[in-house]
Design a protein around this motif. Structure first.
Motif, mmCIF file in Angstrom:
data_model
loop_
_atom_site.group_PDB
_atom_site.id
_atom_site.type_symbol
_atom_site.label_atom_id
_atom_site.label_comp_id
_atom_site.label_asym_id
_atom_site.label_seq_id
_atom_site.Cartn_x
_atom_site.Cartn_y
_atom_site.Cartn_z
ATOM 1 N N PHE A 124 0.842 -1.188 0.000
ATOM 2 C CA PHE A 124 0.000 0.000 0.000
ATOM 3 C C PHE A 124 0.884 1.246 0.000
ATOM 4 O O PHE A 124 2.018 1.232 0.488
ATOM 5 C CB PHE A 124 -0.914 0.036 1.226
ATOM 6 C CG PHE A 124 -2.174 -0.776 1.061
ATOM 7 C CD1 PHE A 124 -2.212 -1.875 0.227
ATOM 8 C CD2 PHE A 124 -3.322 -0.426 1.751
ATOM 9 C CE1 PHE A 124 -3.369 -2.620 0.077
ATOM 10 C CE2 PHE A 124 -4.479 -1.164 1.604
ATOM 11 C CZ PHE A 124 -4.506 -2.269 0.772
ATOM 12 N N ILE A 125 0.356 2.346 -0.558
ATOM 13 C CA ILE A 125 1.051 3.632 -0.522
ATOM 14 C C ILE A 125 0.880 4.204 0.877
ATOM 15 O O ILE A 125 -0.248 4.500 1.303
ATOM 16 C CB ILE A 125 0.492 4.585 -1.582
ATOM 17 C CG1 ILE A 125 0.655 3.973 -2.976
ATOM 18 C CG2 ILE A 125 1.194 5.937 -1.528
ATOM 19 C CD1 ILE A 125 0.059 4.800 -4.097
ATOM 20 N N PRO A 126 1.930 4.415 1.636
ATOM 21 C CA PRO A 126 1.773 4.715 3.072
ATOM 22 C C PRO A 126 1.126 6.053 3.359
ATOM 23 O O PRO A 126 0.349 6.157 4.312
ATOM 24 C CB PRO A 126 3.225 4.666 3.588
ATOM 25 C CG PRO A 126 4.085 4.872 2.401
ATOM 26 C CD PRO A 126 3.348 4.299 1.237
ATOM 27 N N LEU A 127 1.424 7.095 2.576
ATOM 28 C CA LEU A 127 0.889 8.416 2.888
ATOM 29 C C LEU A 127 -0.505 8.643 2.318
ATOM 30 O O LEU A 127 -1.128 9.656 2.603
ATOM 31 C CB LEU A 127 1.838 9.504 2.376
ATOM 32 C CG LEU A 127 3.171 9.587 3.111
ATOM 33 C CD1 LEU A 127 4.044 10.672 2.518
ATOM 34 C CD2 LEU A 127 2.955 9.843 4.599
ATOM 35 N N LEU A 128 -1.003 7.718 1.519
ATOM 36 C CA LEU A 128 -2.372 7.805 1.013
ATOM 37 C C LEU A 128 -3.287 6.814 1.705
ATOM 38 O O LEU A 128 -4.444 7.123 1.996
ATOM 39 C CB LEU A 128 -2.391 7.558 -0.503
ATOM 40 C CG LEU A 128 -1.776 8.642 -1.384
ATOM 41 C CD1 LEU A 128 -1.864 8.235 -2.848
ATOM 42 C CD2 LEU A 128 -2.471 9.987 -1.179
ATOM 43 N N SER A 129 -2.813 5.629 1.973
ATOM 44 C CA SER A 129 -3.622 4.588 2.611
ATOM 45 C C SER A 129 -3.367 4.621 4.109
ATOM 46 O O SER A 129 -2.613 3.813 4.655
ATOM 47 C CB SER A 129 -3.270 3.220 2.017
ATOM 48 O OG SER A 129 -3.412 3.227 0.619
ATOM 49 N N THR A 130 -3.998 5.557 4.765
ATOM 50 C CA THR A 130 -3.814 5.694 6.217
ATOM 51 C C THR A 130 -4.859 4.936 7.011
ATOM 52 O O THR A 130 -4.818 4.949 8.247
ATOM 53 C CB THR A 130 -3.868 7.182 6.597
ATOM 54 O OG1 THR A 130 -5.130 7.737 6.183
ATOM 55 C CG2 THR A 130 -2.741 7.958 5.928
ATOM 56 N N VAL A 131 -5.794 4.261 6.357
ATOM 57 C CA VAL A 131 -6.878 3.538 7.027
ATOM 58 C C VAL A 131 -6.797 2.073 6.624
ATOM 59 O O VAL A 131 -6.595 1.746 5.451
ATOM 60 C CB VAL A 131 -8.259 4.125 6.659
ATOM 61 C CG1 VAL A 131 -9.373 3.354 7.342
ATOM 62 C CG2 VAL A 131 -8.325 5.594 7.034
ATOM 63 N N THR A 132 -6.983 1.195 7.592
ATOM 64 C CA THR A 132 -7.002 -0.241 7.336
ATOM 65 C C THR A 132 -8.445 -0.714 7.200
ATOM 66 O O THR A 132 -9.326 -0.281 7.932
ATOM 67 C CB THR A 132 -6.324 -1.003 8.494
ATOM 68 O OG1 THR A 132 -5.004 -0.496 8.676
ATOM 69 C CG2 THR A 132 -6.250 -2.483 8.199
ATOM 70 N N GLY A 133 -8.670 -1.607 6.228
ATOM 71 C CA GLY A 133 -9.995 -2.165 6.051
ATOM 72 C C GLY A 133 -10.480 -1.999 4.627
ATOM 73 O O GLY A 133 -9.711 -2.100 3.661
ATOM 74 N N ALA A 134 -11.752 -1.750 4.470
ATOM 75 C CA ALA A 134 -12.376 -1.528 3.161
ATOM 76 C C ALA A 134 -13.462 -0.474 3.346
ATOM 77 O O ALA A 134 -13.842 -0.127 4.468
ATOM 78 C CB ALA A 134 -12.960 -2.830 2.612
ATOM 79 N N ARG A 135 -13.925 0.029 2.216
ATOM 80 C CA ARG A 135 -14.975 1.054 2.259
ATOM 81 C C ARG A 135 -16.177 0.571 1.450
ATOM 82 O O ARG A 135 -16.016 0.090 0.320
ATOM 83 C CB ARG A 135 -14.471 2.386 1.714
ATOM 84 C CG ARG A 135 -15.407 3.553 2.007
ATOM 85 C CD ARG A 135 -14.709 4.882 1.788
ATOM 86 N NE ARG A 135 -15.559 6.020 2.101
ATOM 87 C CZ ARG A 135 -15.697 6.543 3.306
ATOM 88 N NH1 ARG A 135 -15.017 6.020 4.332
ATOM 89 N NH2 ARG A 135 -16.488 7.575 3.533
ATOM 90 N N VAL A 136 -17.349 0.690 2.050
ATOM 91 C CA VAL A 136 -18.566 0.182 1.449
ATOM 92 C C VAL A 136 -19.597 1.300 1.370
ATOM 93 O O VAL A 136 -19.617 2.209 2.213
ATOM 94 C CB VAL A 136 -19.126 -1.022 2.250
ATOM 95 C CG1 VAL A 136 -19.547 -0.592 3.656
ATOM 96 C CG2 VAL A 136 -20.282 -1.688 1.522
#
Length: 636
Positions: free
Chosen positions: A326-338
């Motif tokens: 994952f791109i660290p400075l963009l993907s700051t949240v773990t999980g998925a989005r629904v």
């Protein structure tokens, strides 16, 4: 003898009067018969007094006859006149209020609870990672290096950099044409909270609570700048990194080739109504921030139907949430989005979606709610957006959010000369890149501030659709899998999908989406004031003030018509008499018969009567004519 004769003379006079009275009565009856014989098809009154007196004596409107019956008492006449016209004024004042309510087009809200088979909504699920970091590492190398140095200077944080790959000759050429100097033009800086001036140099010795973090954006001529400031350093770093990341994506021509659209690598299991999903049940698209997204049940030809409520009669998904590459400075949240939305509508994940926690089972219950608004004069809603002065840049049907985003993108293309990478482009436009549009960042953030303040008029231009389907959601969480079952669950998933899960705690998540109940609520609008309601209200007011009916209204209309007719007749008579008075006097040659014979003094005068002049009437005829009334003209 005189005394005896005198009573006889006195008794003779009453006898003559008695003989005259029958004659007068006979003449009056003859006049009435003559008037009856002269009645025509249409008759008009000769004066306003006669018209008003006839109306008051014959109308069914209460109180009007009092104006005639009390005419010998001036006080009563004045009282009833004031009361009559005051009542008329109050009634028409109420009429004005009723007409005002009618032409304001109010509506009644109708709430209905329906029970039927429900069409399952569309469900969109995103990975929360825009691209694999290994695929964009060489393009993000300059940005990562400047970010590493900035975080070290400002926060004393040594951000780990990815392992450098050996670059080919093509990579070296791209490296030579990197965005290093462009990134340096917009560095991340900090400013004192109470300072409105220029940015200060980075000083790690100063406490961070006294500073705001942000960056400066200049226009193309460098005559004006925009300060994009944040109180949180995390938000500032992420927004600054995203700004440069968007410019990098705009420069890469083959960005779509980097999409990680492997369905099985993200979604381990999919079932609806205890039946497995297939490729016909989902579509794929890519979001520059939320990554690979999959939309279920968006195909109108094969829609899912839910016959029963409950968790076993909905959509069940097992998704991978492990953050590898994952791109660290963009993907700051773990999980998925629904996100749950209606069919043929785009999924705006940053507005309507919510995150799914890893290592948890998220159960989302839904309640369907539909709204049907009245269009036309009753509201400013639109049926399909064709009457909205904003062109739809999306391929889906009209929604208010689509219109607002299309409005912002269109205005940005007009003012900045390019469009934002997150939104579709109008025909002939290009995405913003500060190698081609050096001042687009200044223009974008300036325009965004005007948009939030309502200066772009996008909210007034974009109207609500007349038909809207919404879903009220409520979520519950529980740990999944449980500690006693996680071993065999992970083993089965890894064998099935041929993927080794390294983090059992944050590796997977389960999502259940279902209807909470079989009923759904529908909100409809109906006119609160119809023509029947208007007539009923007017009739109530008329009956309240005058106790009359519809025929009384006809009588009042007849009075107005007769008044206009009398006015026209009197005006015509006045014009005719005025025109006759302006004619010249007759000449003297017409009276030669009276002046042809000279008159000698002392001789008797004989006046010959011409044939055209009538003889004088006798006394008896004058007496009979005295009982009649003739209109006469005044002397000239």
């Amino acid at each position: 003898m005189k005394s005896a004769k005198q009573p006889e003379g006195k008794t003779a006079e009453p006898s003559k009067m008695e003989t005259k009275e029958p004659k007068v009565q006979e003449q009056a009856e003859a006049e009435e018969e003559e008037e009856d014989d002269n009645e025509g098809l249409i008759g008009f009154f000769r004066s306003y007094q006669e018209l008003f007196q006839f109306f008051c004596n014959n109308t069914t409107i209460h109180g009007a006859i009092r104006l005639v019956c009390s005419k010998r008492n001036k006080m009563k006449t004045a009282f009833w006149s004031v009361l009559f016209f005051l009542t008329f004024g109050l009634m028409y004042w109420q009429f004005g209020i009723i007409y005002g309510d009618y032409f304001s087009f109010p509506v009644n809200l109708n709430l209905n609870l329906n029970s039927d088979r429900l069409t399952f909504p569309a469900v969109t699920l995103c990975t929360l990672n825009p691209y694999r970091y290994s695929a964009l590492q060489h393009d993000l190398e300059d940005l990562d290096r400047i970010t590493h140095r900035t975080l070290m200077d400002m926060y004393k944080y040594n951000m780990p950099l990815g392992q450098k790959k050996r670059m080919s000759q093509t990579g070296r050429k791209r490296r030579s044409r990197s965005l290093y100097h462009q990134i340096q033009r917009h560095p991340l800086r900090r400013q004192k909270r109470d300072s409105q001036g220029s940015m200060e140099d980075n000083n790690p010795e100063v406490g961070m609570n006294d500073w705001r973090i942000g960056f400066i954006l200049w226009n193309e001529n460098k005559t004006d700048c925009f300060h994009q400031m944040y109180s949180s350093g995390v938000d500032a770093v992420r927004e600054w990194y995203s700004f440069h990341y968007i410019n990098i994506l705009a420069r890469i021509p083959a960005t779509k080739d980097l999409d990680e659209s492997n369905f099985e690598s993200f979604i381990y299991a999919c079932r609806f109504n205890e039946a497995s999903c297939n490729k016909a049940n989902y579509t794929h698209f890519h979001h520059p921030i939320y990554g690979n997204c999959y939309t279920f049940n968006n195909n109108n030809s094969t829609l899912w139907m839910s016959s029963l409520p409950g968790i076993n009669n909905g959509l069940s998904l097992v998704v991978r949430t492990e953050q590898n590459d994952f791109i660290p400075l963009l993907s700051t949240v773990t999980g998925a989005r629904v996100m749950v939305h209606a069919q043929n509508e785009p999924a705006f994940m940053d507005e309507g979606g919510f995150n799914v926690r890893p290592g948890m089972e998220t159960s989302i219950s839904m309640r369907k709610e539909t709204t049907n608004r009245l269009g036309g004069s009753y509201s400013d809603c639109t049926e399909n957006g064709s009457d909205v002065p904003v062109k739809n840049l999306y391929t889906s049907r009209y929604t208010e959010q689509i219109c607002i985003r299309s409005c912002f993108q269109t205005i940005m293309v007009e003012r900045c000369g390019c469009g934002h990478y997150f939104y579709p482009l109008p025909s002939g436009a290009v995405y913003c890149d500060y190698t081609k549009h050096s001042g687009w960042g200044y223009c974008y953030y300036k325009l965004q501030a005007e948009f939030k303040a309502g200066f772009l008029d996008c909210f007034s231009k974009c109207r609500k659709p007349c038909k809207v389907t919404e879903y009220q959601l409520s979520a519950g969480y529980s740990r999944w899998p449980s500690p006693v079952s996680e071993d065999w669950v992970f083993h089965m998933l890894s064998r099935q999908n041929k993927y080794n899960i390294t983090s059992k705690r944050n590796g997977i998540a389960k999502v259940n989406i279902f209807f909470q109940e079989w009923n759904y609520k529908s909100n409809g609008e109906s006119p609160a004031f119809t023509v029947v309601t208007l007539l009923s209200q007017l009739g109530n007011q008329w009956s309240l003030w005058f106790g009359s009916s519809v025929l009384s209204v006809v009588e009042l209309a007849e009075l107005i018509f007769d008044f206009l007719a009398v006015t026209c007749i009197l005006a015509f008579q006045w014009a005719y008499l005025h025109q006759s008075s302006d004619l010249p006097a007759s000449s003297s040659h017409g009276n030669t018969a009276f002046c042809s014979t000279p008159v000698m003094p002392g001789s008797p005068q004989h006046l010959p009567v011409p044939s055209g002049v009538a003889t004088l009437p006798s006394y008896n005829s004058l007496e009979s004519l005295a009982t009649h009334s003739f209109p006469c003209r005044g002397r000239e």
